[in-house]
Enzyme design. Structure first.
Site, PDB file in Angstrom:
ATOM      1  N   ILE A  22       0.819  -1.203   0.000  1.00  0.00           N
ATOM      2  CA  ILE A  22       0.000   0.000   0.000  1.00  0.00           C
ATOM      3  C   ILE A  22       0.852   1.252   0.000  1.00  0.00           C
ATOM      4  O   ILE A  22       0.566   2.226  -0.674  1.00  0.00           O
ATOM      5  CB  ILE A  22      -0.880   0.050   1.274  1.00  0.00           C
ATOM      6  CG1 ILE A  22      -1.877  -1.075   1.252  1.00  0.00           C
ATOM      7  CG2 ILE A  22      -1.559   1.374   1.396  1.00  0.00           C
ATOM      8  CD1 ILE A  22      -3.071  -0.785   2.112  1.00  0.00           C
ATOM      9  N   GLN A  24       5.091   2.846   0.898  1.00  0.00           N
ATOM     10  CA  GLN A  24       6.440   2.644   1.399  1.00  0.00           C
ATOM     11  C   GLN A  24       6.982   3.970   1.891  1.00  0.00           C
ATOM     12  O   GLN A  24       7.101   4.924   1.125  1.00  0.00           O
ATOM     13  CB  GLN A  24       7.353   2.083   0.310  1.00  0.00           C
ATOM     14  CG  GLN A  24       8.798   2.008   0.788  1.00  0.00           C
ATOM     15  CD  GLN A  24       9.647   1.085  -0.041  1.00  0.00           C
ATOM     16  OE1 GLN A  24       9.423   0.904  -1.223  1.00  0.00           O
ATOM     17  NE2 GLN A  24      10.663   0.512   0.597  1.00  0.00           N
ATOM     18  N   ALA A  26       9.934   6.013   4.647  1.00  0.00           N
ATOM     19  CA  ALA A  26      11.372   5.935   4.902  1.00  0.00           C
ATOM     20  C   ALA A  26      11.684   4.779   5.843  1.00  0.00           C
ATOM     21  O   ALA A  26      12.703   4.108   5.715  1.00  0.00           O
ATOM     22  CB  ALA A  26      11.854   7.242   5.500  1.00  0.00           C
ATOM     23  N   GLU A  27      10.772   4.549   6.769  1.00  0.00           N
ATOM     24  CA  GLU A  27      11.082   3.603   7.824  1.00  0.00           C
ATOM     25  C   GLU A  27      10.316   2.294   7.704  1.00  0.00           C
ATOM     26  O   GLU A  27      10.788   1.251   8.146  1.00  0.00           O
ATOM     27  CB  GLU A  27      10.748   4.255   9.177  1.00  0.00           C
ATOM     28  CG  GLU A  27      11.652   3.835  10.288  1.00  0.00           C
ATOM     29  CD  GLU A  27      10.915   3.831  11.612  1.00  0.00           C
ATOM     30  OE1 GLU A  27      11.409   3.185  12.529  1.00  0.00           O
ATOM     31  OE2 GLU A  27       9.843   4.445  11.718  1.00  0.00           O
ATOM     32  N   ASP A 163       3.568  13.352  14.086  1.00  0.00           N
ATOM     33  CA  ASP A 163       3.652  13.441  12.613  1.00  0.00           C
ATOM     34  C   ASP A 163       2.245  13.619  12.049  1.00  0.00           C
ATOM     35  O   ASP A 163       1.764  12.821  11.249  1.00  0.00           O
ATOM     36  CB  ASP A 163       4.308  12.172  12.055  1.00  0.00           C
ATOM     37  CG  ASP A 163       4.556  12.247  10.556  1.00  0.00           C
ATOM     38  OD1 ASP A 163       4.628  13.367  10.007  1.00  0.00           O
ATOM     39  OD2 ASP A 163       4.681  11.177   9.923  1.00  0.00           O
TER      40      ASP A 163
HETATM   41  N1  LIG Z   1      -4.989   0.971   9.840  1.00  0.00           N
HETATM   42  C1  LIG Z   1      -4.929   1.409   8.584  1.00  0.00           C
HETATM   43  N2  LIG Z   1      -6.022   1.327   7.800  1.00  0.00           N
HETATM   44  C2  LIG Z   1      -5.969   1.750   6.533  1.00  0.00           C
HETATM   45  N3  LIG Z   1      -4.900   2.270   5.943  1.00  0.00           N
HETATM   46  C3  LIG Z   1      -3.787   2.392   6.652  1.00  0.00           C
HETATM   47  C4  LIG Z   1      -3.741   1.973   8.020  1.00  0.00           C
HETATM   48  N4  LIG Z   1      -2.495   2.185   8.461  1.00  0.00           N
HETATM   49  C5  LIG Z   1      -1.815   2.709   7.430  1.00  0.00           C
HETATM   50  N5  LIG Z   1      -2.572   2.841   6.332  1.00  0.00           N
HETATM   51  C6  LIG Z   1      -2.178   3.382   5.018  1.00  0.00           C
HETATM   52  O1  LIG Z   1      -0.779   3.232   4.833  1.00  0.00           O
HETATM   53  C7  LIG Z   1      -0.136   4.504   4.761  1.00  0.00           C
HETATM   54  C8  LIG Z   1       1.192   4.465   5.485  1.00  0.00           C
HETATM   55  O2  LIG Z   1       1.006   4.010   6.821  1.00  0.00           O
HETATM   56  P1  LIG Z   1       1.681   4.736   8.049  1.00  0.00           P
HETATM   57  O3  LIG Z   1       1.313   4.004   9.290  1.00  0.00           O
HETATM   58  O4  LIG Z   1       1.323   6.183   7.972  1.00  0.00           O
HETATM   59  O5  LIG Z   1       3.218   4.483   7.781  1.00  0.00           O
HETATM   60  P2  LIG Z   1       4.448   5.455   7.461  1.00  0.00           P
HETATM   61  O6  LIG Z   1       5.269   5.424   8.683  1.00  0.00           O
HETATM   62  O7  LIG Z   1       5.098   4.808   6.281  1.00  0.00           O
HETATM   63  O8  LIG Z   1       3.885   6.821   7.147  1.00  0.00           O
HETATM   64  C9  LIG Z   1      -1.142   5.485   5.376  1.00  0.00           C
HETATM   65  O9  LIG Z   1      -0.982   6.799   4.887  1.00  0.00           O
HETATM   66  C10 LIG Z   1      -2.468   4.872   4.967  1.00  0.00           C
HETATM   67  O10 LIG Z   1      -2.801   5.242   3.648  1.00  0.00           O
HETATM   68 MG   LIG Z   2       2.299   7.956   7.707  1.00  0.00          MG
END
Ligand SMILES: Nc1ncnc2c1ncn2[C@@H]1O[C@H](COP(=O)(O)OP(=O)(O)O)[C@@H](O)[C@H]1O
Ligand SMILES: [Mg+2]
Length: 263
Positions: A22, A24, A26-27, A163
């Protein structure tokens, strides 16, 4: 998206668990899957999020493992605590494998119509600022007030996000109305510091300003209204704390402006 990372994740999780990438960052890499991590099959109507922090080759392996473990555990613990807070919306955590850097949580949100992508706040506002839609629609107003309330609840209870961008807020359609959920607590903390709160508010304001500039003032006013509602619901103490947070928010803004003038 590097195939190596997907292969690595699959090697740990095993062939039963089909992963769809879905996002990617940085971390971390974020996957979705229809397979529950430990329940027997038969739950394929639901979707799950798998957040994976892959090993970083440039770090010493033992330091890398310690960091991954600490961050994965930190985020999971925080999510689990926040989930118990009355009225606050965060994804339900399903499993955590800190050693390997995995967090499983419930999947929130859905695809928006007309190719606007996934229902995070950013895409939602894009959709509503498109030319044949009314960005001042009541739906937008109600949704942004609710988002502000979620942030207010988080802060009032002594937590900061760290963030707070518009892609770290997802909207779940519950019986026809959009309910905001706060996600991505990788930089979150237990913190009652007005500075951290001011920065959270500033980061979101900047995110709205940079992606939806024509309506940003209105949007931010609605967000702040929701935020303030929560504090104001706590009487004199709430009012006083609100004043403190808003005045620090203003200071953070001024600092930000100064910095951008100097370059
Ligand atoms: N619980 C969730 N339900 C639906 N989509 C999610 C969820 N967690 C993450 N995502 C999707 O994945 C993306 C990246 O996840 P995130 O936790 O923000 O990781 P990162 O640290 O890479 O920003 C989010 O912007 C969202 O679109
Ligand atoms: Mg995020």
């Amino acid at each position: 998206m590097s195939k190596e990372i997907v292969d690595k994740a699959s090697a740990v999780l095993g062939p039963r668990i089909e992963l769809k990438t879905i996002a990617q960052g940085a971390e971390a890499v974020v996957f979705s899957t229809r397979v529950h991590p430990y329940l027997p099959s038969g739950h394929e109507d639901k979707k799950y999020i798998v957040k994976y922090r892959p090993p970083k080759r440039y770090r010493h392996p033992s330091i890398d493992q310690a960091l991954t473990k600490r961050r994965t555990l930190g985020e999971s613990r925080l999510l689990a605590k926040l989930y118990l807070l009355e009225g606050l919306n965060v994804p339900k955590i399903i499993a955590c494998d800190a050693y390997n850097g995995f967090i499983w949580e419930e999947f929130l949100g859905e695809e928006l119509p007309e190719g606007y992508g996934f229902s995070n706040l950013k895409n939602f506002l894009w959709m509503y600022s498109a030319k044949d839609r009314n960005p001042h629609d009541d739906v937008v107003k109600r949704t942004l007030i609710r988002v502000g309330q979620q942030i207010g609840l988080l802060h009032w209870n002594g937590y900061c996000h760290g963030d707070l961008t518009s892609s770290n807020i997802v909207l779940e359609n519950v019986e026809g109305s959009w309910q905001p959920y706060l996600i991505d607590f990788g930089l979150g903390s237990i913190s009652d510091s007005v500075e951290d709160k001011g920065v959270d508010l500033y980061v979101l304001e900047r995110a709205i300003l940079s992606t939806h500039s024509s309506y940003a003032d209105q949007y931010n006013a609605w967000l702040l209204k929701g935020f303030s509602d929560i504090y104001k619901g706590h009487g004199k103490i709430g009012q006083a704390k609100l004043k403190e947070v808003l005045s620090r928010f203003n200071e953070v803004r001024l600092r930000g402006r100064k910095r951008s003038m100097i370059g």
